[in-house]
Design a protein around this motif. Sequence first.
Motif, PDB file in Angstrom:
ATOM      1  N   GLU A 279      -3.249  13.798   9.183  1.00 29.15           N
ATOM      2  CA  GLU A 279      -2.123  13.666   8.252  1.00 29.15           C
ATOM      3  C   GLU A 279      -2.119  12.342   7.501  1.00 29.15           C
ATOM      4  OE1 GLU A 279      -1.971  14.491  11.518  1.00 29.15           O
ATOM      5  OE2 GLU A 279      -0.202  13.593  12.480  1.00 29.15           O
ATOM      6  N   ASP A 280      -3.032  11.438   7.838  1.00 31.21           N
ATOM      7  CA  ASP A 280      -3.196  10.205   7.058  1.00 31.21           C
ATOM      8  C   ASP A 280      -4.082  10.419   5.836  1.00 31.21           C
ATOM      9  OD1 ASP A 280      -3.416   8.458  10.181  1.00 31.21           O
ATOM     10  OD2 ASP A 280      -1.685   8.510   8.812  1.00 31.21           O
ATOM     11  N   THR A 281      -4.653  11.603   5.710  1.00 33.79           N
ATOM     12  CA  THR A 281      -5.490  11.906   4.550  1.00 33.79           C
ATOM     13  C   THR A 281      -4.672  11.810   3.274  1.00 33.79           C
ATOM     14  OG1 THR A 281      -6.976  13.347   5.790  1.00 33.79           O
ATOM     15  CG2 THR A 281      -6.832  13.713   3.414  1.00 33.79           C
ATOM     16  N   ALA A 282      -5.148  11.001   2.340  1.00 33.85           N
ATOM     17  CA  ALA A 282      -4.413  10.757   1.104  1.00 33.85           C
ATOM     18  C   ALA A 282      -5.222   9.834   0.206  1.00 33.85           C
ATOM     19  CB  ALA A 282      -3.056  10.110   1.396  1.00 33.85           C
ATOM     20  N   VAL A 283      -4.797   9.724  -1.032  1.00 34.83           N
ATOM     21  CA  VAL A 283      -5.269   8.654  -1.897  1.00 34.83           C
ATOM     22  C   VAL A 283      -4.362   7.455  -1.654  1.00 34.83           C
ATOM     23  CG1 VAL A 283      -5.661   7.881  -4.258  1.00 34.83           C
ATOM     24  CG2 VAL A 283      -6.145  10.256  -3.629  1.00 34.83           C
ATOM     25  N   TYR A 284      -4.956   6.326  -1.346  1.00 41.93           N
ATOM     26  CA  TYR A 284      -4.212   5.103  -1.041  1.00 41.93           C
ATOM     27  C   TYR A 284      -4.248   4.181  -2.259  1.00 41.93           C
ATOM     28  CZ  TYR A 284      -3.683   6.409   3.816  1.00 41.93           C
ATOM     29  OH  TYR A 284      -3.323   7.056   4.970  1.00 41.93           O
ATOM     30  N   TYR A 285      -3.055   3.708  -2.638  1.00 41.24           N
ATOM     31  CA  TYR A 285      -2.904   2.876  -3.825  1.00 41.24           C
ATOM     32  C   TYR A 285      -2.391   1.483  -3.444  1.00 41.24           C
ATOM     33  CZ  TYR A 285      -3.016   7.312  -6.370  1.00 41.24           C
ATOM     34  OH  TYR A 285      -3.369   8.536  -6.881  1.00 41.24           O
TER      35      TYR A 285
ATOM     36  N   TRP B 112       0.852  -1.181   0.000  1.00 45.73           N
ATOM     37  CA  TRP B 112       0.000   0.000   0.000  1.00 45.73           C
ATOM     38  C   TRP B 112       0.893   1.239   0.000  1.00 45.73           C
ATOM     39  CZ3 TRP B 112      -5.145  -0.133  -0.682  1.00 45.73           C
ATOM     40  CH2 TRP B 112      -5.812  -1.336  -0.437  1.00 45.73           C
ATOM     41  N   TYR B 113       0.544   2.178  -0.830  1.00 46.65           N
ATOM     42  CA  TYR B 113       1.214   3.463  -0.918  1.00 46.65           C
ATOM     43  C   TYR B 113       0.152   4.548  -0.772  1.00 46.65           C
ATOM     44  CZ  TYR B 113       5.255   0.941  -2.774  1.00 46.65           C
ATOM     45  OH  TYR B 113       6.323   0.090  -2.932  1.00 46.65           O
ATOM     46  N   ARG B 114       0.591   5.765  -0.502  1.00 40.83           N
ATOM     47  CA  ARG B 114      -0.365   6.865  -0.425  1.00 40.83           C
ATOM     48  C   ARG B 114       0.240   8.146  -0.966  1.00 40.83           C
ATOM     49  NH1 ARG B 114      -0.720   7.688   6.179  1.00 40.83           N
ATOM     50  NH2 ARG B 114       1.359   8.603   6.465  1.00 40.83           N
ATOM     51  N   GLN B 115      -0.639   9.029  -1.403  1.00 43.95           N
ATOM     52  CA  GLN B 115      -0.222  10.334  -1.903  1.00 43.95           C
ATOM     53  C   GLN B 115      -1.150  11.384  -1.334  1.00 43.95           C
ATOM     54  OE1 GLN B 115       0.206  10.607  -6.162  1.00 43.95           O
ATOM     55  NE2 GLN B 115       1.464  12.444  -5.997  1.00 43.95           N
ATOM     56  N   ALA B 116      -0.600  12.219  -0.480  1.00 44.13           N
ATOM     57  CA  ALA B 116      -1.366  13.294   0.119  1.00 44.13           C
ATOM     58  C   ALA B 116      -1.399  14.491  -0.841  1.00 44.13           C
ATOM     59  CB  ALA B 116      -0.741  13.698   1.443  1.00 44.13           C
TER      60      ALA B 116
ATOM     61  N   GLY C 251       4.402  13.861  -2.755  1.00 43.16           N
ATOM     62  CA  GLY C 251       4.718  12.704  -3.574  1.00 43.16           C
ATOM     63  C   GLY C 251       4.137  11.429  -3.002  1.00 43.16           C
ATOM     64  N   ARG C 252       4.160  10.373  -3.800  1.00 40.87           N
ATOM     65  CA  ARG C 252       3.655   9.090  -3.358  1.00 40.87           C
ATOM     66  C   ARG C 252       4.666   8.437  -2.415  1.00 40.87           C
ATOM     67  NH1 ARG C 252       0.812   5.377  -7.847  1.00 40.87           N
ATOM     68  NH2 ARG C 252      -0.119   7.451  -8.171  1.00 40.87           N
ATOM     69  N   GLU C 253       4.179   7.857  -1.331  1.00 38.90           N
ATOM     70  CA  GLU C 253       5.069   7.249  -0.352  1.00 38.90           C
ATOM     71  C   GLU C 253       4.590   5.864   0.038  1.00 38.90           C
ATOM     72  OE1 GLU C 253       5.126   9.481   3.306  1.00 38.90           O
ATOM     73  OE2 GLU C 253       3.003   9.177   3.689  1.00 38.90           O
ATOM     74  N   LEU C 254       5.550   5.044   0.437  1.00 41.61           N
ATOM     75  CA  LEU C 254       5.248   3.703   0.896  1.00 41.61           C
ATOM     76  C   LEU C 254       4.546   3.755   2.248  1.00 41.61           C
ATOM     77  CD1 LEU C 254       5.631   0.573   0.841  1.00 41.61           C
ATOM     78  CD2 LEU C 254       7.812   0.970   2.006  1.00 41.61           C
ATOM     79  N   VAL C 255       3.504   2.935   2.397  1.00 38.70           N
ATOM     80  CA  VAL C 255       2.824   2.780   3.676  1.00 38.70           C
ATOM     81  C   VAL C 255       3.192   1.434   4.299  1.00 38.70           C
ATOM     82  CG1 VAL C 255       0.595   2.600   4.828  1.00 38.70           C
ATOM     83  CG2 VAL C 255       0.919   4.260   2.966  1.00 38.70           C
TER      84      VAL C 255
END
Length: 116
Positions: free
Chosen positions: A87-93, A36-40, A44-48
């Motif tokens: 701060e967890d708000t993001a699109v999760y991929y 799972w990754y996310r982009q706030a 940039g997109r980051e590893l979760v």
Amino acid sequence: QVQLVESGGGLVQPGGSLTLSCAAAEIRFSRFTRGWYRQAPGKGRELVALITGGGTNYADSVRGRFTISRDNAKNMIYLQMNSLKPEDTAVYYCRAFSAAPPQDYWGNGTLVTVSS
């Protein structure tokens, strides 16, 4: 055609919980490193979190609050998110990738909004 489809995003209050799901089609999910990754917004997109046959790995920002898991029979992975923060708000991929042969698949993302 390979597809990764995320679901489970939405609006949740700080301190709340959500569980994201990712279903894979046309690949055997268990043969890949899955994550799972996310982009706030504006970032940039980051590893979760990652899951492999050998275990799991988490970003420092979510360790102890998020749990990645898998159901190989259903060809799915999950992300249980607890104690959510704004701060967890993001699109999760969802992502599935391998080095040999080189393959890399992404879902279209699901939006998680943490707000009161």
